[in-house]
Design a protein around this motif. Structure first.
Motif, short mmCIF file in Angstrom:
data_model
loop_
_atom_site.label_atom_id
_atom_site.label_comp_id
_atom_site.label_asym_id
_atom_site.label_seq_id
_atom_site.Cartn_x
_atom_site.Cartn_y
_atom_site.Cartn_z
N ASN A 30 30.61 44.78 31.72
CA ASN A 30 31.94 44.20 31.86
C ASN A 30 32.00 42.88 31.09
OD1 ASN A 30 34.37 42.92 32.84
ND2 ASN A 30 34.33 44.37 34.54
N VAL A 37 32.99 43.92 38.00
CA VAL A 37 32.90 42.60 37.36
C VAL A 37 31.46 42.14 37.25
CG1 VAL A 37 33.64 40.19 37.53
CG2 VAL A 37 35.22 42.02 38.17
N TRP A 43 39.54 46.86 27.00
CA TRP A 43 40.18 47.43 28.17
C TRP A 43 39.20 48.30 28.96
CZ3 TRP A 43 44.20 46.90 31.24
CH2 TRP A 43 44.57 47.95 32.08
N ASN A 44 38.48 49.14 28.27
CA ASN A 44 37.50 50.01 28.94
C ASN A 44 36.39 49.19 29.61
OD1 ASN A 44 38.87 52.31 28.16
ND2 ASN A 44 37.67 52.60 26.31
N SER A 45 35.95 48.14 28.93
CA SER A 45 34.89 47.30 29.49
C SER A 45 35.35 46.59 30.76
CB SER A 45 34.44 46.28 28.45
OG SER A 45 33.52 45.36 29.00
N VAL A 46 36.59 46.13 30.76
CA VAL A 46 37.10 45.35 31.89
C VAL A 46 37.48 46.24 33.07
CG1 VAL A 46 38.99 43.85 32.62
CG2 VAL A 46 37.85 43.43 30.43
N THR A 47 38.00 47.42 32.78
CA THR A 47 38.55 48.26 33.85
C THR A 47 37.60 49.35 34.35
OG1 THR A 47 39.58 49.72 32.21
CG2 THR A 47 40.90 47.87 33.04
N HIS A 48 36.65 49.77 33.55
CA HIS A 48 35.80 50.90 33.93
C HIS A 48 34.50 50.49 34.63
CE1 HIS A 48 37.75 53.84 30.82
NE2 HIS A 48 38.61 53.36 31.70
N TYR A 49 34.22 49.20 34.69
CA TYR A 49 32.97 48.74 35.29
C TYR A 49 33.25 47.60 36.26
CZ TYR A 49 31.12 51.25 31.25
OH TYR A 49 30.85 52.21 30.31
#
Length: 292
Positions: free
Chosen positions: A87, A82, A74-80
């Motif tokens: 990400n 695409v 979740w952090n990888s997908v939403t905090h950075y």
């Protein structure tokens, strides 16, 4: 229908729950030593609940808990963005593009080989043993050789990884297509010969429809194998993007959360690709049965 759905759902839910509980228990057991040494011992007094909560929330656990893996994704997908190397969606897209390309190449190669084998007894005896023998060589041994050869020719990027994926994809397609294309009964073949049908007409009207029930299960196996081949090909290349590269980076730095997050994303990608093949199977078979 509700009863049938319940009969299928309950066993799956029970097994999933048992697996989840086992995972958490194993995570507590494996991470307990590190939690005591690095976190709890300096505090002095601690209890069983402190041990459990600490083992399930370590930053670098031996075995991450499921909620830690989901939080990492979740952090990888939403905090950075695409396009960011942090990400997971970027790495998933890179791996998916190579896997799908290799899958298409493998399917085309497998179908061509199967058609040649079915229509030529000479090629049947000459090709089929070598096709079977090709799968005795581990992909870990083939991948560096293929990558070095293609790299010396100036071919880099997606195509070398797709070639490794093709190597794993073509075999199940070839074997299934050969079995399916040989499936029509003698009476059916004699009927098309009675109408003086050409080999091409016989292929489209009789052989290919008979091969479809054999072909689609092989396609599901092939797309999963192609994904594995793509990730294996990403390991020795030093690639900057792709789930295989993400696994390698996590292993190099001892980041187990990154490793498990990449593995989960690879699993989800495999399920999605297999689902697309199953969806195509449903559409094709439904259309074919509607014509009969």
């Amino acid at each position: 229908m509700i009863l049938t759905l319940r009969n299928h759902t309950v066993p799956v839910a029970v097994v999933a729950l048992a697996g989840l509980v086992s995972w958490y228990l194993l995570a507590i057991a494996l991470n307990a030593h590190g939690a005591i040494d690095r976190t709890l011992a300096p505090r002095g007094t601690w209890g069983a609940w402190d041990l459990i909560t600490t083992t399930l929330n370590l930053q670098r656990p031996i075995l991450p808990a499921p909620h830690q893996i989901l939080l990492e994704i979740w952090n990888s997908v939403t905090h950075y963005p695409v396009t960011s190397p942090r990400n997971l969606l970027l790495h998933t897209a890179v791996t998916a593009s190579a896997a799908v390309t290799g899958f298409v190449m493998g399917v085309l190669l497998g179908l061509v080989l199967a058609i040649c084998i079915v229509h030529s007894p000479t090629l049947d005896k000459a090709l089929l043993p070598w096709i079977v023998a090709s799968q005795t060589v581990p992909v870990l041994a083939i991948a560096p050789i293929v990558l070095i050869i293609l790299g010396s020719l100036g071919i880099t990027g997606l195509l070398p990884k797709a070639t490794i994926a093709m190597y794993l994809c073509f075999f199940p397609v070839t074997i299934a297509a050969v079995q399916g294309l040989r499936g029509p009964q003698r009476l059916e073949m004699e009927l098309v010969y009675t109408y003086a049908a050409s080999r091409i007409d016989t292929f489209w009207m009789v052989r290919l429809p008979a091969a479809l029930p054999f072909l689609f299960p092989a396609l599901r196996v092939a797309i999963a194998s192609g994904l594995v081949g793509t990730m294996v090909a990403e390991l020795p290349t030093g690639a900057q993007a792709g789930l295989g590269a993400r696994l390698l980076t996590g292993s190099y730095y001892g980041n187990t959360l990154q490793i498990w997050a990449a593995l989960v994303m690879a699993s989800l990608l495999g399920v999605a690709l297999t689902g697309l093949v199953s969806l195509a199977e449903f559409g094709v078979m439904r259309r074919y049965k509607g014509r009969r």
